[in-house]
Scaffold this active site. Structure first.
Site, PDB file in Angstrom:
ATOM      1  N   GLU A 140       0.854  -1.196   0.078  1.00 47.97           N
ATOM      2  CA  GLU A 140       0.157   0.240   0.094  1.00 47.97           C
ATOM      3  C   GLU A 140       0.884   1.009   0.088  1.00 47.97           C
ATOM      4  OE1 GLU A 140      -2.721   0.767   3.077  1.00 47.97           O
ATOM      5  OE2 GLU A 140      -3.608  -1.161   3.132  1.00 47.97           O
ATOM      6  N   GLU A 165     -13.647   5.748  -1.055  1.00 54.27           N
ATOM      7  CA  GLU A 165     -14.422   5.106  -0.130  1.00 54.27           C
ATOM      8  C   GLU A 165     -15.311   5.941   0.793  1.00 54.27           C
ATOM      9  OE1 GLU A 165     -12.678   1.181   0.624  1.00 54.27           O
ATOM     10  OE2 GLU A 165     -10.700   2.098  -0.325  1.00 54.27           O
ATOM     11  N   LYS A 216     -15.484   5.041   4.957  1.00 57.69           N
ATOM     12  CA  LYS A 216     -14.351   4.540   5.838  1.00 57.69           C
ATOM     13  C   LYS A 216     -14.171   5.696   7.056  1.00 57.69           C
ATOM     14  CE  LYS A 216     -10.348   3.326   4.506  1.00 57.69           C
ATOM     15  NZ  LYS A 216      -9.000   3.040   4.069  1.00 57.69           N
ATOM     16  N   GLU A 252      -8.924  10.019   4.933  1.00 61.32           N
ATOM     17  CA  GLU A 252      -9.106   8.355   4.792  1.00 61.32           C
ATOM     18  C   GLU A 252     -10.161   8.189   3.478  1.00 61.32           C
ATOM     19  OE1 GLU A 252      -7.761   5.727   6.407  1.00 61.32           O
ATOM     20  OE2 GLU A 252      -6.271   7.126   6.894  1.00 61.32           O
TER      21      GLU A 252
END
Length: 485
Positions: A275, A329, A332, A338
C-alpha cells in the site's frame, strides 16, 4: 532538501557485511512486464459493481490488484481477465486458522479453489498490519496461521502459484533513516525471526504499507515535499553510511526494511509495497492533502515503475508497488483524508489524471506520458527530424522548447553499458546520446550535424545542472519528462 537524521541505535551487524548480503541477493529480477498494482477497497455504499470495476481495470491495463477480503462476486468477476489478485484473510480469522489446520484447509477450499486458476490468485495476505496491533495473541498466531495456510495450498498443489505473506505498517521499524540503519522495534524483532524464516522457506515477499504523506504531514517544515512526492528531479538525500542517493522517501523506506531484515540474517527477501498513496483532500490540519500533490505522488511512482526502476540498494530489482486506492470510499472512518485516497470517484469520474491511459486491450499496464499536465510542444523542423516518427530522437523535441520554455523540466536518457550520458550544457549545446527511453519504448536517432557528444561520468539533474555520476556497467534509465511527449 531532505536530510537523514543521526541513527539512534547501532547495528548488530557491520554495514559492509549487510551490503554484501543485500547486494548479492538480487535474485528477484522482474521481467519487463508491468509491476503496477492497485488496491481495490470496498468500504463504500456507492461503489461500482465488481464487473464494472474489472472493466475499468482492464481498460487501464492494470495487471495487479489487491483486495481486502475474499468476496465471491469479486473473485468470480476477475476470472479469465489475467489480472493477478492478492486476497486477504481478515484479522479475526487469524487465530482460528492458527489453531486448526482443518480450518485453514476449509478456508482455501471455500475461497480460492473454486475460482483458481481462472482467477489468477497469486497471493494471500494473512491479516493486515498485525505486527503493530495491540492484541498479543493475534500477533503470536500470525506465523502459525501462515504455515497452516501454506500447507493447505501445498496439499492442493497451489503453493507454487500462490504466495502467503502479510502486509505490515512501517511502524514495525524502530529506525527508517538513514536506510542503512533500518531496524525492527524490540517488540517486533522476536516475532520477525520466525516470520522472515517462513518467507525465506516459501520464497514469499515482505509486504510493507508505506505512506510518505504521513511523514510530511507530521513535520512539513523539515520534510521536503519533493522528496516525499518521489520527485526524480529533487536532489534527494545521501545515506552517509552507504553513500547511496535517494530521490524518493518511499524507496528509502523500502531499503530500510531490507536492511532491518538483513540484520536478522534474511537480506535475500524481496520487499514490495502493498500500500502507498497520497490523499487528494483532507481536514484543515492535514497539511499537503491536495489534488496536486496526490497527482504528483502517484504519477511519479507510475513513471518509476514503467521505467523498471529499483531502489538504490537494489537498482536491478523493480519493486512491486500497489497504489492506494482505486476509489474514494465514503464509509471509511477517520479524518477526511481517509475517504479521499482514490484515483476515481465511485461514479467512474477521475479525481485527477495520473496518466493511466484507458485502452481497449488488456495487456500489460500502460502509462500515458502524454497525459502530463504540462503544455504541449511543437515538433522541431529541419535536419533533426527523422522520416519515421518512432525514430525521432527526443532531441528534436528539445530543439523546439528553448524559446517558449527557457528552462524545461528535464530529459532522461537511456544509458548504455559504458554508462555514457548525453548532456545539455546550460541551454547552449544540443549534443545528446543517441539513445533515449520513453517509458517502455526506446527511441534511436542520429545527429545531422556534428555527432552526439558522449560524456562519461556525468548525469543530468535539473535545469541544465550536472553532477558527477560514478560510471558503472549496465545502468538503465535516469528519467524522461518532456512536455507534450
Amino acid at each position: 532538501m531532505a536530510t537523514f537524521a543521526t541513527p539512534v541505535r547501532s547495528a548488530s551487524l557491520q554495514l559492509p557485511a549487510l551490503l554484501c548480503i543485500l547486494l548479492c541477493s538480487e535474485v528477484w529480477v522482474l521481467q519487463c512486464g508491468a509491476a503496477i498494482g492497485i488496491n481495490y477497497g470496498q468500504v463504500g455504499n456507492n461503489l461500482p459493481t465488481p464487473a464494472q470495476v474489472v472493466s475499468l481495470l482492464s481498460s487501464l491495463r492494470v495487471g495487479k490488484v489487491r483486495i481486502y477480503d475474499v468476496n465471491p462476486q469479486v473473485l468470480a468477476a476477475f476470472g479469465g481477465t489475467g489480472i493477478e489478485l492478492i486476497v486477504t484473510v481478515p484479522n479475526d480469522l487469524v487465530q482460528p486458522m492458527a489453531a486448526s489446520a482443518v480450518q485453514a484447509m476449509q478456508w482455501v477450499t471455500a475461497n480460492i479453489k473454486p475460482y483458481f486458476p481462472a482467477t489468477r490468485v497469486t497471493g494471500v495476505a494473512v491479516g493486515n498490519e498485525v505486527f503493530t496491533d495491540d492484541d498479543a495473541a493475534l500477533k503470536a498466531s500470525l506465523v502459525p496461521a501462515m504455515r497452516n495456510l501454506h500447507a493447505a495450498l501445498a496439499q492442493l498443489g497451489m503453493d507454487g502459484y500462490v504466495h502467503v505473506s502479510t502486509a505490515s505498517s512501517l511502524g514495525v521499524l524502530a529506525n527508517s533513516y538513514p536506510p542503512s540503519q533500518g531496524a525492527f522495534t524490540p517488540e517486533c524483532a522476536a516475532l520477525m525471526l520466525p516470520f522472515l524464516r517462513f518467507l525465506a522457506d516459501t520464497n514469499a515477499p515482505f509486504w510493507i504499507n508505506a505512506y510518505p504523506y504521513f511523514a510530511y504531514k507530521a513535520d512539513p517544515a523539515n520534510v521536503s515535499l519533493s522528496y516525499a512526492l518521489s520527485d526524480p528531479y529533487h536532489v534527494g538525500a545521501v545515506d552517509p553510511y552507504t553513500h547511496l542517493q535517494y530521490t524518493s522517501m518511499l524507496y528509502a523506506q523500502v531499503d530500510a526494511v531490507s536492511f532491518a531484515a538483513a540484520r536478522l540474517g534474511y537480506g535475500g527477501i524481496p520487499v514490495f509495497v502493498s500500500e502507498t498513496g497520497w490523499p487528494s483532500k483532507g481536514d484543515a490540519d492535514e497539511v499537503g492533502a491536495t489534488v496536486e500533490n496526490a497527482r504528483a505522488y502517484n504519477r511519479n511512482l507510475l513513471v518509476r515503475q514503467v521505467s523498471n526502476e529499483g531502489t538504490p540498494l537494489r537498482p536491478r530489482q523493480r519493486i512491486e508497488v500497489y497504489l492506494f486506492a482505486l476509489f474514494n470510499e465514503d464509509m471509511k472512518p477517520g479524518p477526511t483524508s481517509e475517504r479521499n485516497y482514490g484515483l476515481y470517484q465511485p461514479d467512474g469520474r477521475m479525481v485527477y489524471n495520473v496518466g493511466l491511459a484507458q485502452q481497449q486491450t488488456t495487456s500489460a499496464a500502460s502509462l500515458s506520458l502524454a497525459a502530463s499536465s504540462a503544455p504541449p510542444t511543437t515538433e522541431a523542423k529541419g535536419e533533426h527530424v527523422w522520416c519515421r516518427p518512432e525514430r525521432k530522437l527526443v532531441f528534436a523535441m528539445w530543439k523546439a522548447l528553448p524559446t517558449q520554455y527557457p528552462r524545461p523540466r528535464g530529459l532522461g536518457l537511456w544509458t548504455g553499458t559504458a554508462c555514457k550520458y548525453g548532456m545539455r550544457e546550460g541551454g547552449k549545446g544540443s549534443r545528446f546520446v543517441t539513445r533515449a527511453h520513453m517509458g517502455s519504448r526506446e527511441i534511436l536517432g542520429e545527429d545531422g550535424e556534428n555527432g552526439w557528444r558522449m560524456l562519461a561520468g556525468f548525469a543530468f539533474r535539473r535545469r541544465g545542472c550536472f553532477t558527477p555520476f560514478v560510471p558503472c556497467q549496465g545502468a538503465r534509465l535516469v528519467f524522461v519528462c518532456i512536455y507534450g511527449l
